[in-house]
Design a protein around this motif. Sequence first.
Motif, PDB file in Angstrom:
ATOM      1  N   HIS A 143      10.303   0.111   3.115  1.00 24.00           N
ATOM      2  CA  HIS A 143       9.402   0.616   4.143  1.00 24.00           C
ATOM      3  C   HIS A 143       8.027   0.972   3.568  1.00 24.00           C
ATOM      4  CE1 HIS A 143      10.123   4.851   3.098  1.00 24.00           C
ATOM      5  NE2 HIS A 143       9.177   5.161   3.952  1.00 24.00           N
ATOM      6  N   ARG A 144       7.987   1.281   2.286  1.00 23.17           N
ATOM      7  CA  ARG A 144       6.686   1.577   1.641  1.00 23.17           C
ATOM      8  C   ARG A 144       5.741   0.384   1.686  1.00 23.17           C
ATOM      9  NH1 ARG A 144       9.675   2.102  -2.925  1.00 23.17           N
ATOM     10  NH2 ARG A 144      11.007   3.921  -2.805  1.00 23.17           N
ATOM     11  N   ASP A 145       6.319  -0.803   1.615  1.00 18.91           N
ATOM     12  CA  ASP A 145       5.483  -2.002   1.594  1.00 18.91           C
ATOM     13  C   ASP A 145       5.128  -2.465   3.005  1.00 18.91           C
ATOM     14  OD1 ASP A 145       5.539  -2.177  -1.136  1.00 18.91           O
ATOM     15  OD2 ASP A 145       7.314  -3.475  -1.182  1.00 18.91           O
ATOM     16  N   ILE A 146       5.744  -1.844   4.008  1.00 18.36           N
ATOM     17  CA  ILE A 146       5.599  -2.345   5.376  1.00 18.36           C
ATOM     18  C   ILE A 146       4.793  -1.389   6.265  1.00 18.36           C
ATOM     19  CG2 ILE A 146       6.908  -2.957   7.462  1.00 18.36           C
ATOM     20  CD1 ILE A 146       9.125  -3.958   5.502  1.00 18.36           C
ATOM     21  N   ILE A 147       5.072  -0.075   6.125  1.00 21.11           N
ATOM     22  CA  ILE A 147       4.400   0.900   6.992  1.00 21.11           C
ATOM     23  C   ILE A 147       3.006   1.215   6.469  1.00 21.11           C
ATOM     24  CG2 ILE A 147       4.488   3.295   7.824  1.00 21.11           C
ATOM     25  CD1 ILE A 147       7.512   3.037   7.880  1.00 21.11           C
ATOM     26  N   ASP A 148       2.035   1.193   7.354  1.00 22.23           N
ATOM     27  CA  ASP A 148       0.648   1.491   6.978  1.00 22.23           C
ATOM     28  C   ASP A 148       0.254   2.917   7.295  1.00 22.23           C
ATOM     29  OD1 ASP A 148      -0.292  -0.828   5.781  1.00 22.23           O
ATOM     30  OD2 ASP A 148      -0.562  -1.815   7.711  1.00 22.23           O
ATOM     31  N   ARG A 149       0.858   3.457   8.312  1.00 18.15           N
ATOM     32  CA  ARG A 149       0.438   4.813   8.712  1.00 18.15           C
ATOM     33  C   ARG A 149       1.567   5.474   9.488  1.00 18.15           C
ATOM     34  NH1 ARG A 149      -1.217   3.743  14.202  1.00 18.15           N
ATOM     35  NH2 ARG A 149      -1.320   1.506  14.394  1.00 18.15           N
TER      36      ARG A 149
END
Length: 149
Positions: A143-149
């Motif tokens: 999820h760190r690589d996918i979520i922006d905000r």
Amino acid sequence: MVFAQVGPGSEPPVNDPDVTVRAPSLPVITDDENLFEAFGGREGLVKIMDDFMERLVVNPATKPFFENSDKERVKLQLVEQLCVIMKGPCTYSGRSMAEIHRGMNVSERAFYALVEEFQRSANKMNVPFRAQNRLIAALAPMHRDIIDR
Ligand code: HEM
């Protein structure tokens, strides 16, 4: 100071002041779990992805992201990627998670909505809960690589 007997792979005792607690170990899928089989193999994954994509274009939290995407390509790439994660006999030919999702502004809400839709599809295909949870645990660090905000 008495140390608990810890076997290979187990966490150090967290209440021991002499032990520095590092980042928790990431969930690892081992070959003997047969997760790939629990998801019905490649054929099962293809069915799950068909149902999943139909849901993603309806759910208001995920629809804006997927409605204009190349759905067939995304489904195929997801089958490959999930198969690799589950130690199935596949190779992933798509781009990295960070590369694909960069700039999409995926929110936490959208991420969890997607996971919920995945669970709905997996339930419909009678994938055992334990297998679902093992896969989701393996996907969570992404999820760190996918979520922006
Ligand atoms: C653990 C969660 C996720 C995984 C494993 C994942 C994986 C993938 C993969 C394998 C692809 C296709 C790669 C390629 O075409 O080379 C893809 C594309 C895509 N993903 Fe994700 N994804 C995740 C979460 C999300 C979320 C939460 C959203 C938005 C709500 C999202 C939106 C998209 C979109 C719109 C595309 C298509 C991009 C395009 O057409 O170029 N993904 N994802």
